[in-house]
Every structure is written in C-alpha cells, then in structure tokens.
Design an enzyme around this catalytic site. Sequence first.
Site, PDB file in Angstrom:
ATOM      1  N   ASN A   1     -61.267  19.330  40.405  1.00  8.58           N
ATOM      2  CA  ASN A   1     -60.733  19.128  41.758  1.00  8.58           C
ATOM      3  C   ASN A   1     -60.258  20.486  42.296  1.00  8.58           C
ATOM      4  OD1 ASN A   1     -59.201  18.573  44.019  1.00  8.58           O
ATOM      5  ND2 ASN A   1     -58.053  16.885  43.092  1.00  8.58           N
TER       6      ASN A   1
ATOM      7  N   CYS B   1     -55.676  18.842  49.865  1.00  5.23           N
ATOM      8  CA  CYS B   1     -57.114  18.602  49.625  1.00  5.23           C
ATOM      9  C   CYS B   1     -57.892  18.313  50.907  1.00  5.23           C
ATOM     10  CB  CYS B   1     -57.303  17.456  48.639  1.00  5.23           C
ATOM     11  SG  CYS B   1     -56.549  17.775  47.038  1.00  5.23           S
TER      12      CYS B   1
ATOM     13  N   HIS C   1     -64.353  14.273  49.101  1.00  7.98           N
ATOM     14  CA  HIS C   1     -63.488  15.154  48.311  1.00  7.98           C
ATOM     15  C   HIS C   1     -63.709  14.855  46.830  1.00  7.98           C
ATOM     16  CE1 HIS C   1     -60.189  17.175  46.565  1.00  7.98           C
ATOM     17  NE2 HIS C   1     -59.437  16.104  46.409  1.00  7.98           N
TER      18      HIS C   1
HETATM   19  O1  UT7 Z   1     -56.843  15.248  45.376  1.00  9.84           O
HETATM   20  C1  UT7 Z   1     -56.022  14.194  44.985  1.00  9.84           C
HETATM   21  C2  UT7 Z   1     -55.423  14.652  43.703  1.00  9.84           C
HETATM   22  N1  UT7 Z   1     -55.052  13.670  42.780  1.00  9.84           N
HETATM   23  C3  UT7 Z   1     -55.888  12.827  42.162  1.00  9.84           C
HETATM   24  O2  UT7 Z   1     -57.034  12.688  42.425  1.00  9.84           O
HETATM   25  C4  UT7 Z   1     -55.303  12.066  41.033  1.00  9.84           C
HETATM   26  C5  UT7 Z   1     -55.390  10.586  41.183  1.00  9.84           C
HETATM   27  N2  UT7 Z   1     -55.076   9.968  39.919  1.00  9.84           N
HETATM   28  C6  UT7 Z   1     -55.953   9.912  38.887  1.00  9.84           C
HETATM   29  O3  UT7 Z   1     -57.076  10.362  39.017  1.00  9.84           O
HETATM   30  C7  UT7 Z   1     -55.516   9.245  37.614  1.00  9.84           C
HETATM   31  O4  UT7 Z   1     -54.288   8.606  37.811  1.00  9.84           O
HETATM   32  C8  UT7 Z   1     -55.426  10.232  36.445  1.00  9.84           C
HETATM   33  C9  UT7 Z   1     -56.830  10.704  36.060  1.00  9.84           C
HETATM   34  C10 UT7 Z   1     -54.560  11.404  36.801  1.00  9.84           C
HETATM   35  C11 UT7 Z   1     -54.833   9.522  35.225  1.00  9.84           C
HETATM   36  O5  UT7 Z   1     -55.601   8.396  34.879  1.00  9.84           O
HETATM   37  P1  UT7 Z   1     -54.879   6.983  34.624  1.00  9.84           P
HETATM   38  O6  UT7 Z   1     -55.954   6.065  34.238  1.00  9.84           O
HETATM   39  O7  UT7 Z   1     -54.074   6.647  35.840  1.00  9.84           O
HETATM   40  O8  UT7 Z   1     -53.978   7.294  33.389  1.00  9.84           O
HETATM   41  P2  UT7 Z   1     -52.382   7.243  33.240  1.00  9.84           P
HETATM   42  O9  UT7 Z   1     -51.740   8.335  33.993  1.00  9.84           O
HETATM   43  O10 UT7 Z   1     -51.911   5.859  33.486  1.00  9.84           O
HETATM   44  O11 UT7 Z   1     -52.253   7.551  31.701  1.00  9.84           O
HETATM   45  C12 UT7 Z   1     -52.831   6.690  30.695  1.00  9.84           C
HETATM   46  C13 UT7 Z   1     -52.564   7.328  29.331  1.00  9.84           C
HETATM   47  C14 UT7 Z   1     -51.124   7.743  29.146  1.00  9.84           C
HETATM   48  O12 UT7 Z   1     -50.772   7.527  27.784  1.00  9.84           O
HETATM   49  P3  UT7 Z   1     -49.933   6.226  27.369  1.00  9.84           P
HETATM   50  O13 UT7 Z   1     -48.645   6.312  28.123  1.00  9.84           O
HETATM   51  O14 UT7 Z   1     -50.781   5.061  27.760  1.00  9.84           O
HETATM   52  O15 UT7 Z   1     -49.785   6.400  25.889  1.00  9.84           O
HETATM   53  C15 UT7 Z   1     -51.150   9.234  29.388  1.00  9.84           C
HETATM   54  O16 UT7 Z   1     -50.112   9.907  28.741  1.00  9.84           O
HETATM   55  O17 UT7 Z   1     -53.351   8.533  29.196  1.00  9.84           O
HETATM   56  C16 UT7 Z   1     -52.502   9.622  28.826  1.00  9.84           C
HETATM   57  N3  UT7 Z   1     -53.019  10.858  29.368  1.00  9.84           N
HETATM   58  C17 UT7 Z   1     -53.910  11.624  28.710  1.00  9.84           C
HETATM   59  N4  UT7 Z   1     -54.505  11.509  27.540  1.00  9.84           N
HETATM   60  C18 UT7 Z   1     -55.378  12.477  27.164  1.00  9.84           C
HETATM   61  C19 UT7 Z   1     -52.737  11.429  30.551  1.00  9.84           C
HETATM   62  N5  UT7 Z   1     -53.428  12.562  30.694  1.00  9.84           N
HETATM   63  C20 UT7 Z   1     -54.159  12.721  29.571  1.00  9.84           C
HETATM   64  C21 UT7 Z   1     -55.062  13.697  29.125  1.00  9.84           C
HETATM   65  N6  UT7 Z   1     -55.650  13.530  27.935  1.00  9.84           N
HETATM   66  N7  UT7 Z   1     -55.370  14.771  29.875  1.00  9.84           N
END
Ligand code: UT7
Length: 336
Positions: free
Chosen positions: A293, A116, A263
Amino acid sequence: MKRPIAYIAGTGYAVPRRAVTNDDLAAQGLETNDAWIRDRTGIGQRYVSAPDETLTVLSTNAARLAMAEAGITASEIDLIVLGTATPDHLLPATAVEVQAALGAGRAMAFDLGAACSGWLYSAQVAEGMIATGMAETVLVIGAEVLSTIVDWTDRNTCVLFGDGAGATIIRHVRTLPRGESRERGILSSYGRSDGNLYDLLWRPAGGVAEPFSDAVYAARRQYVRMEGREVFKHAVRSMADAVDRALDMAKLTPADVDLMIPHQANTRIIEATAKHAGFDMSRVFVNVDRFGNTSAASIPIALADARQQGRVPEGTLVLFAAFGAGFTWGSMVVRF
Ligand code: UT7
C-alpha cells in the site's frame, strides 16, 4: 454525460531500488510470515527507500516519465499538485522542490494532504483549476516514503505499506491533437471526507498538537497507528459508495467500465468493492502484491503500471476509486 474539460496525457512511476519481501521481514525478526501477509492482504513485497531516495527524488523521476509520455517540457507546466503524507520537509511543500528539480519555472506548486486519496483529490483540484482557466497543463503526483513513518516493530502496520511515486500530466482538452475524440477525458469526479474518525488511522505526534518529545518517542507516537478492522469496514463501505457515485454522475453502469483501478490497500478490500459493483476481477487492476500500500502513490503507480502492461489502450473507460485516512474517499471516471 458532461463533456470533458481535462484529460490524462501521460503517466509514470518510480520506486526505490530495494524490494523487501515478506520473508525478508520475518528474517529480520518480525513475528510474521509470508502466508499470513498474503492471505490477509495480498501483499508479497514492497519497496523501501534508501536515504538518497527522498520524496523529491522519487516524485521527480516519476514526473519525468509522465512528461515524456505527454510530450511536454517543464516550462509548459502551470501547476504542480503533490498528494502526500510524507513530505521531505514540513516547510516548505515538497512540490516546490520537485518544481526546482524539474526546472518548471512558470508553475504554481503545493502539496495536498488526503492520505491514500491524495492523488485522486489532487487530480480533482487539477481539473478544477483547468476549468477556471488558472492552468492548462498540470503535473499531478501521488508519492510517499511511508517507510520513514511506520513502526517497524508493529506487525499490524509495517507489513502493509511501501514507498513510491506515481505521476500524471493532466491537460485541458484544447491541447488534444486535432481529430482526437471529444469524449476523451475526465467524465465524472466524486469526493467525500469524514473527520469524525480521524484517529482510526493516524500519526499522533510530530505536529502542532503533539510535538516530538522524549515521551513521544518512548510511546512510539511518532509512528502511524491503525485500528485495522475498523478501517477495513469503512474502506469497503466507502469504496462501494465511491464507485456508485462516480458512475451515476457519468450516467454509466458498471458494464460500461473496461477497467477499475482501485486504491491498492488490500486484495480483500478490492475484491469486496468489485463484488459490490458486479465487476469480474478480470476487469480490476491489482498490483498490491508487488508494491504494497503506497497510499497517495498507489493509484497513479497502478495506472502507469497498467498502461505499461497494455491494459489501457485508446478508448478505455477507467474507473478510479480511493479510500484513506481522514477518512477521505472518492472516485473518477476517465476515458483514455
Ligand atoms: O489505505 C487504507 C489503509 N488501511 C488498510 O487498508 C487496512 C485495512 N485493514 C486490513 O487490511 C486488515 O484489518 C489487516 C490486514 C490490517 C489485518 O487483518 P485482520 O484480518 O483484520 O486481522 P486482525 O487485525 O484482526 O488480526 C488477526 C490476528 C491477530 O492475532 P490474534 O489476536 O488473533 O492472536 C493479530 O495479532 O493476526 C495477528 N496479526 C499478524 N500475524 C502475523 C496481525 N498482523 C500480523 C502479521 N503477521 N503481520
């Protein structure tokens, strides 16, 4: 403050024809919904390439717009640097295909891998090559067709990414029209990497260490994998570091900056970065809602989009900040 050596003379972007909304993803059977994606990321839609919308095609279309704005022809380009993690072929670099498509016969052309941070690093290479006299006019592109390397069954990653290309023409200040301010151009550049954390956001297979095989396909290791929460923490910390360092190097304070173009990964990361630096969100450009992204393409797409919206008039002081897989991060202060 250092006197600028190079300035941004033109910008442009290109995206695929098809936009895919969050609702489209849910309708295709992915266990997700518009509210979750918007709340956690700020993303509403992303563009997805058709087979004819290759990295070369998107990059060339973006480049033509940037060249038109800069008022240059292909034969004036000395160097093409293309930041990407999704080249059309593993060999040779996509930059040479862009060179051929544009007819930029005098140019040296290569790809640069910094995820990125790809456009930012490429712009810094351009500035360095201009400073040494190796180039006067550089086409700097950030472009991705991430839809080909994300796992469309993995809701943790596939909802985040999009395809597109952003291009900039970066030139030696000696090409500025007579009478233009000597303050115009790149005022500071900062970049860092930390390879200890390379497997928090990576594509395990397809390279030399783990070639494609039936076992790879069975385990879906040809696709991007990410530890979202860990990446999030590092992104917030690194973006804050990047903002502070580029401003320090330019002997500026956050109050001097007219517009931050970070970004576009996630609105929560952008808001945390703005809060750290004391920027009101009215001085921060955000378009992740429309593009997702797009990795290396995100900053140059955002820049071209901001210019089209009239948010970068002459004299504007812009702060760029990037973060990506590697990890890589960096920043740049530019007067337009
Ligand atoms: O350029 C750099 C690239 N990377 C990034 O920018 C990513 C950086 N990370 C993030 O932006 C966040 O960590 C995410 C947006 C990817 C995820 O958000 P989070 O608040 O950290 O959520 P999480 O991964 O802790 O997941 C929370 C819950 C989980 O369910 P449980 O285990 O609590 O039941 C996930 O399975 O949300 C669930 N989940 C979803 N639910 C609906 C994960 N992805 C999705 C989805 N739709 N797409």
